[in-house]
Design an enzyme around this catalytic site. Structure first.
Site, mmCIF file in Angstrom:
data_model
loop_
_atom_site.group_PDB
_atom_site.id
_atom_site.type_symbol
_atom_site.label_atom_id
_atom_site.label_comp_id
_atom_site.label_asym_id
_atom_site.label_seq_id
_atom_site.Cartn_x
_atom_site.Cartn_y
_atom_site.Cartn_z
ATOM 1 C CG ASP A 139 -18.772 -7.007 -16.550
ATOM 2 O OD1 ASP A 139 -18.479 -6.970 -15.438
ATOM 3 O OD2 ASP A 139 -20.285 -7.429 -17.439
ATOM 4 C CG LEU A 140 -12.076 -6.927 -15.398
ATOM 5 C CD1 LEU A 140 -11.277 -6.142 -14.321
ATOM 6 C CD2 LEU A 140 -10.893 -7.423 -15.770
ATOM 7 N NE ARG B 166 -16.862 1.611 -11.663
ATOM 8 C CZ ARG B 166 -17.758 1.756 -10.993
ATOM 9 N NH1 ARG B 166 -17.459 1.370 -9.610
ATOM 10 N NH2 ARG B 166 -17.779 3.024 -10.486
ATOM 11 C CG ASP C 207 -4.096 6.014 0.007
ATOM 12 O OD1 ASP C 207 -4.339 5.008 0.490
ATOM 13 O OD2 ASP C 207 -4.272 6.596 -0.695
ATOM 14 C CG HIS D 296 -10.757 4.972 2.566
ATOM 15 N ND1 HIS D 296 -10.476 4.574 1.387
ATOM 16 C CD2 HIS D 296 -11.896 5.385 3.615
ATOM 17 C CE1 HIS D 296 -11.301 4.581 0.706
ATOM 18 N NE2 HIS D 296 -12.405 4.266 1.682
ATOM 19 C CG ASP D 297 -3.446 8.279 3.670
ATOM 20 O OD1 ASP D 297 -3.395 8.498 4.670
ATOM 21 O OD2 ASP D 297 -2.826 7.702 2.704
ATOM 22 C CE1 TYR E 271 -5.171 0.414 5.433
ATOM 23 C CE2 TYR E 271 -5.327 1.502 3.434
ATOM 24 C CZ TYR E 271 -6.041 1.421 4.141
ATOM 25 O OH TYR E 271 -6.699 0.573 2.426
#
Length: 377
Positions: A78-79, A44, A174, A144-145, A148
């Protein structure tokens, strides 16, 4: 055998568009870049990958960003802008691999999902890395990790002295659940494409892939109904043969004399008859711990020297990187420059030296390849 020339690298000529940020995707594309792929990082405008802002700094950006994004190119775009996104079409048309780790549905809203991309590039290998996969009740949950690892049952296996789960020292979901499976499946997809001419969509779910690492617990549970108990199993703290012991000088020994021949040597050296350790696991652990605690780490290392006991010192990371073994293996011979006269060793990666770059290239400046690859915005 010497280092290869660049054109001998196995992924030379392969182009990767990397829409990922932070750790799992960038680690995966780092491995691809190290093996010779051209990795184009899509970021971005303004701030780029969030990891650029982390500390400590290494040059302009964070050292984390520098380690994970060496040898890549950067486009800042900018997607969310249809006109800017359109500038990517030629890159998408000619790319071999796309890596993204947005939540399911995000790339579709941007018009960059697999179905859309594969219509203009049927050969594309499209790798989506997420926490919970492209489908299922948890697919849209933010996590986050640690989440999980907790959901998969892994976090509950190892505990501290108070019985509470211990935070893992590595971001295992991750890396072992995300980055590494992504690379393995991308390489298999490249081989499949060589045979069929067609790409595919790879659904890499970090939580799913953690179960492979607990094969022993799954085997015991599914076959015999013996599901692992917290901190009580052979490799999670329930055995004197696989344990960390404190020495008299407050250092620690990692003892793993699992097989009988190693256990016999170990118990002989510490002076405890094996029959005294056979009845109860917790009593055996306490008995060995009391003996080890009577002497310093150096004392025990000298006693174990030359004997096969699978026991050694718990090294701090600072000490580990100066271990003559790892130095001799060349783990830290590649260097990264910060552009300001400073340098550090590049991150060691599990790519054999015959496939790697001779010298690690630096991480890209944000948007430095805009003009060359998509023109000025």
């Amino acid at each position: 055998m010497g280092q290869p020339h660049h054109h001998h690298q196995p992924l030379h000529g392969i182009t990767v568009l990397d829409f990922s940020t932070l750790l799992p995707g960038p680690m995966a594309t780092l491995l691809l870049a190290e093996a010779g792929a051209e990795v184009i990082k899509i970021e971005r405008p303004g701030n780029g990958d969030e990891m650029r802002s982390y500390t400590p700094k290494f040059g302009k950006d964070s050292v984390n960003f520098a380690l994970l994004n060496r040898a890549k190119k950067s486009i800042a775009i900018d997607l969310k802008s249809v006109s800017e996104r359109a500038r990517l079409e030629e890159l998408v048309r000619s790319a071999d691999i796309i890596v993204e780790q947005f939540r399911p549905g995000v790339m579709q809203r941007l018009g960059l999902d697999y179905e859309t991309v594969s219509r203009i590039n049927p050969k594309i290998i499209y790798c989506s890395i997420t926490g919970y996969g492209q489908s299922g009740p948890k697919a849209q949950i933010a996590a986050h990790d640690l989440n999980y690892v907790a959901d998969s049952g892994m976090l509950a296996l190892s505990t501290g002295a108070d019985g509470a789960p211990v935070l893992p020292a590595a971001l295992v979901a991750d890396i072992a659940g995300g980055a590494y499976p992504a690379v393995m499946n991308i390489l298999m997809a490249l081989q499949a494409r060589a045979q069929s001419g067609l790409g595919c969509h790879l659904d890499i779910a970090m939580a799913d892939n953690l179960f492979t690492l607990m094969y022993w617990g799954l085997g015991s549970g599914f076959s015999a109904g013996q599901w692992p108990k917290r901190g009580k199993e052979l490799v999670t703290g329930g055995s004197a043969r696989y344990q960390v012991y404190r020495t008299s000088d407050n250092r620690y020994l990692a003892a793993a004399p699992l097989e009988d021949k190693f256990w016999t040597n170990f118990t002989e050296i510490i002076g405890i008859p094996q029959e005294e350790l056979a009845a109860d696991d917790q009593q055996a652990i306490a008995r060995v711990a009391s003996v080890i605690a009577q002497h310093s780490a150096d004392y025990w290392l000298e006693k174990f020297k030359g004997r096969e006991v699978c026991t050694g010192l718990v090294a701090d990371l600072e000490d580990a990187v100066t271990d003559p073994h790892f130095i001799g293996r060349g783990l830290f011979t590649q260097t990264l420059d910060d552009g300001r006269g400073g340098s550090i060793p590049a991150l060691p990666v599990p790519i054999c030296s015959v496939f790697r770059h001779i010298q690690a290239a630096g991480a890209p400046e944000l948007g430095e390849s805009n003009a060359a690859l998509i023109g000025e915005l």
